[in-house]
Design a protein around this motif. Structure first.
Motif, PDB file in Angstrom:
ATOM      1  N   ALA A 170       4.285  -0.306  -5.800  1.00 13.98           N
ATOM      2  CA  ALA A 170       3.625  -0.506  -7.093  1.00 13.98           C
ATOM      3  C   ALA A 170       2.119  -0.318  -6.980  1.00 13.98           C
ATOM      4  CB  ALA A 170       3.940  -1.893  -7.643  1.00 13.98           C
ATOM      5  N   GLN A 171       1.684   0.527  -6.059  1.00 13.12           N
ATOM      6  CA  GLN A 171       0.254   0.752  -5.881  1.00 13.12           C
ATOM      7  C   GLN A 171      -0.365   1.264  -7.176  1.00 13.12           C
ATOM      8  OE1 GLN A 171      -0.937   2.707  -2.057  1.00 13.12           O
ATOM      9  NE2 GLN A 171       1.273   2.805  -1.709  1.00 13.12           N
ATOM     10  N   GLY A 172      -1.530   0.719  -7.509  1.00  9.37           N
ATOM     11  CA  GLY A 172      -2.233   1.136  -8.709  1.00  9.37           C
ATOM     12  C   GLY A 172      -1.757   0.466  -9.978  1.00  9.37           C
ATOM     13  N   GLN A 173      -0.785  -0.444  -9.868  1.00 12.40           N
ATOM     14  CA  GLN A 173      -0.256  -1.159 -11.019  1.00 12.40           C
ATOM     15  C   GLN A 173      -0.523  -2.655 -10.858  1.00 12.40           C
ATOM     16  OE1 GLN A 173       3.954  -0.213 -11.607  1.00 12.40           O
ATOM     17  NE2 GLN A 173       3.671   1.662 -10.420  1.00 12.40           N
ATOM     18  N   PRO A 174      -0.572  -3.388 -11.985  1.00 15.03           N
ATOM     19  CA  PRO A 174      -0.646  -4.843 -11.851  1.00 15.03           C
ATOM     20  C   PRO A 174       0.581  -5.360 -11.100  1.00 15.03           C
ATOM     21  CG  PRO A 174      -1.139  -4.174 -14.107  1.00 15.03           C
ATOM     22  CD  PRO A 174      -0.621  -2.957 -13.398  1.00 15.03           C
ATOM     23  N   ASN A 175       0.348  -6.211 -10.136  1.00 10.49           N
ATOM     24  CA  ASN A 175       1.448  -6.774  -9.348  1.00 10.49           C
ATOM     25  C   ASN A 175       2.199  -7.779 -10.205  1.00 10.49           C
ATOM     26  OD1 ASN A 175       3.176  -7.493  -7.306  1.00 10.49           O
ATOM     27  ND2 ASN A 175       1.622  -8.461  -6.027  1.00 10.49           N
ATOM     28  N   ASP A 176       3.442  -7.505 -10.458  1.00  8.28           N
ATOM     29  CA  ASP A 176       4.259  -8.241 -11.410  1.00  8.28           C
ATOM     30  C   ASP A 176       5.152  -9.234 -10.679  1.00  8.28           C
ATOM     31  OD1 ASP A 176       6.746  -8.491 -13.314  1.00  8.28           O
ATOM     32  OD2 ASP A 176       5.188  -7.518 -14.508  1.00  8.28           O
ATOM     33  N   PRO A 177       5.442 -10.413 -11.254  1.00 13.06           N
ATOM     34  CA  PRO A 177       6.362 -11.340 -10.589  1.00 13.06           C
ATOM     35  C   PRO A 177       7.750 -10.753 -10.368  1.00 13.06           C
ATOM     36  CG  PRO A 177       5.905 -12.061 -12.844  1.00 13.06           C
ATOM     37  CD  PRO A 177       4.917 -10.979 -12.515  1.00 13.06           C
ATOM     38  N   GLU A 178       8.103  -9.741 -11.124  1.00 13.57           N
ATOM     39  CA  GLU A 178       9.385  -9.068 -10.921  1.00 13.57           C
ATOM     40  C   GLU A 178       9.475  -8.428  -9.533  1.00 13.57           C
ATOM     41  OE1 GLU A 178      12.140  -5.661 -13.197  1.00 13.57           O
ATOM     42  OE2 GLU A 178      10.017  -5.899 -13.688  1.00 13.57           O
ATOM     43  N   ASN A 179       8.311  -8.195  -8.882  1.00 16.19           N
ATOM     44  CA  ASN A 179       8.310  -7.603  -7.545  1.00 16.19           C
ATOM     45  C   ASN A 179       8.745  -8.578  -6.458  1.00 16.19           C
ATOM     46  OD1 ASN A 179       7.369  -4.945  -8.141  1.00 16.19           O
ATOM     47  ND2 ASN A 179       5.304  -5.741  -8.432  1.00 16.19           N
TER      48      ASN A 179
ATOM     49  N   GLY B  69       0.035 -11.781  -8.131  1.00 11.57           N
ATOM     50  CA  GLY B  69      -0.119 -10.989  -9.340  1.00 11.57           C
ATOM     51  C   GLY B  69      -1.319 -11.453 -10.159  1.00 11.57           C
ATOM     52  N   PRO B  70      -2.078 -10.500 -10.703  1.00 14.69           N
ATOM     53  CA  PRO B  70      -1.850  -9.048 -10.749  1.00 14.69           C
ATOM     54  C   PRO B  70      -2.394  -8.286  -9.545  1.00 14.69           C
ATOM     55  CG  PRO B  70      -3.790  -9.584 -12.033  1.00 14.69           C
ATOM     56  CD  PRO B  70      -3.250 -10.903 -11.510  1.00 14.69           C
ATOM     57  N   ASP B  71      -2.856  -9.002  -8.521  1.00 16.19           N
ATOM     58  CA  ASP B  71      -3.496  -8.363  -7.374  1.00 16.19           C
ATOM     59  C   ASP B  71      -2.514  -8.139  -6.226  1.00 16.19           C
ATOM     60  OD1 ASP B  71      -6.015  -8.457  -8.711  1.00 16.19           O
ATOM     61  OD2 ASP B  71      -6.197 -10.573  -8.146  1.00 16.19           O
ATOM     62  N   MET B  72      -3.007  -7.481  -5.178  1.00 17.11           N
ATOM     63  CA  MET B  72      -2.256  -7.259  -3.935  1.00 17.11           C
ATOM     64  C   MET B  72      -0.875  -6.653  -4.190  1.00 17.11           C
ATOM     65  SD  MET B  72      -3.410 -10.528  -1.603  1.00 17.11           S
ATOM     66  CE  MET B  72      -2.672  -9.841  -0.131  1.00 17.11           C
ATOM     67  N   ALA B  73      -0.849  -5.555  -4.917  1.00 18.65           N
ATOM     68  CA  ALA B  73       0.418  -4.906  -5.270  1.00 18.65           C
ATOM     69  C   ALA B  73       1.161  -4.444  -4.017  1.00 18.65           C
ATOM     70  CB  ALA B  73       0.174  -3.720  -6.183  1.00 18.65           C
ATOM     71  N   PRO B  74       2.491  -4.500  -4.035  1.00 16.54           N
ATOM     72  CA  PRO B  74       3.274  -4.001  -2.899  1.00 16.54           C
ATOM     73  C   PRO B  74       3.238  -2.479  -2.828  1.00 16.54           C
ATOM     74  CG  PRO B  74       4.717  -4.650  -4.688  1.00 16.54           C
ATOM     75  CD  PRO B  74       3.332  -5.050  -5.092  1.00 16.54           C
ATOM     76  N   GLU B  75       3.794  -1.966  -1.752  1.00 16.87           N
ATOM     77  CA  GLU B  75       3.728  -0.520  -1.484  1.00 16.87           C
ATOM     78  C   GLU B  75       4.286   0.309  -2.635  1.00 16.87           C
ATOM     79  OE1 GLU B  75       5.180   3.322  -0.415  1.00 16.87           O
ATOM     80  OE2 GLU B  75       6.486   1.585  -0.725  1.00 16.87           O
TER      81      GLU B  75
END
Length: 257
Positions: free
Chosen positions: A210-219, A202-208
């Protein structure tokens, strides 16, 4: 369920407005800890402050993508921070042979210098390895360290085995969640579970999802669930194994926890 995000740039501007809320949601979902890796001298203090605020751990390093920011004297700055016990690992550091315009020789010299610091202070290393697996392995054989984490592993089985033999665990995160990432998913499914850790980047390499969103630790719990599905294991088993793995290669993270 206790999950550790082994690679969370929680000091990034994308998180600045609502860092506390994001971490609270991650904790509610089962994320108990994270490593915040700094990438340049200018980010050290911010990463340390964010980690301190939320009871997280910090790693300090000079990232190859920010080569134009790094000066020779920054190695002395890093050494000073490490001598004060400011970090549980050296990194994010490594080699990036994908992005054009980054001098390979200077990258390698910087990596070797940081490996020497890690060896001096007996710290694990958090490695950025992008289209550079064999060269990073060569550096690791030249300057032996206690091991650490290979962020966003995307190499071959043979390269994975070489990193594992040198005491490293391999990070899997958002890329693994894409059906099209067949090679990464196959690695995640078949490499020894004892060598795997989880990360968001996070905030990079978002999962499938959450594309286009900041990658959150909640993921992270959903990322863990993908790994569990790929391996045909219960989620709790994957959570337990990956927690034990990071404790083994970054022991300071789990002391007193």
């Amino acid at each position: 369920m206790s999950l550790v995000d082994t690679h969370l740039h929680f000091d990034a501007p994308e998180f600045a407005a609502d860092t506390a809320q994001r971490w609270a949601r991650a904790q509610a979902a089962g994320v108990v800890h994270a490593i915040v890796p700094a990438v340049s001298c200018s980010t050290f203090d911010r990463a340390i402050a964010v980690a301190d605020q939320f009871g997280l751990d910090v790693a300090l390093g000079l990232h190859p993508l920010y080569l134009d920011r790094h000066e020779d004297e920054h190695l002395a700055v890093l050494e000073n921070y490490l001598s004060q016990g400011k970090a549980i690992a050296v990194g994010e550091c490594g080699l990036d042979f994908y992005v054009p315009g980054l001098d390979p020789a200077r990258q390698e010299a910087l990596l070797l210098a940081q490996l020497k610091l890690a060896r001096r202070f007996d710290l694990p290393v958090i490695l950025h390895v992008r289209r550079s697996q064999d060269r990073v392995l060569k550096c690791l054989r030249q300057v032996r360290v206690r091991g650490g984490l290979v962020h966003a592993f995307n190499g071959s089985v043979q390269q994975a085995e070489a990193f594992i033999d040198l005491g490293f665990c391999l990070g899997f995160g958002g890329a693994m969640t894409y059906q099209g990432s067949q090679r990464i998913r196959r690695l995640a499914a078949t490499l020894p579970l004892s060598a795997l850790v989880l990360e968001t980047d996070g905030p990079d390499m978002a999962p499938e999802w959450a594309q286009g969103q900041p990658n959150d630790p909640e993921n992270l719990p959903r990322i863990a669930a993908v790994l569990a599905e790929l391996r045909g294991l219960p989620l709790d088993a994957v959570a337990h194994a990956t927690y034990q793995n990071v404790c083994r290669v970054v022991p300071a993270l789990c002391l007193g926890r």
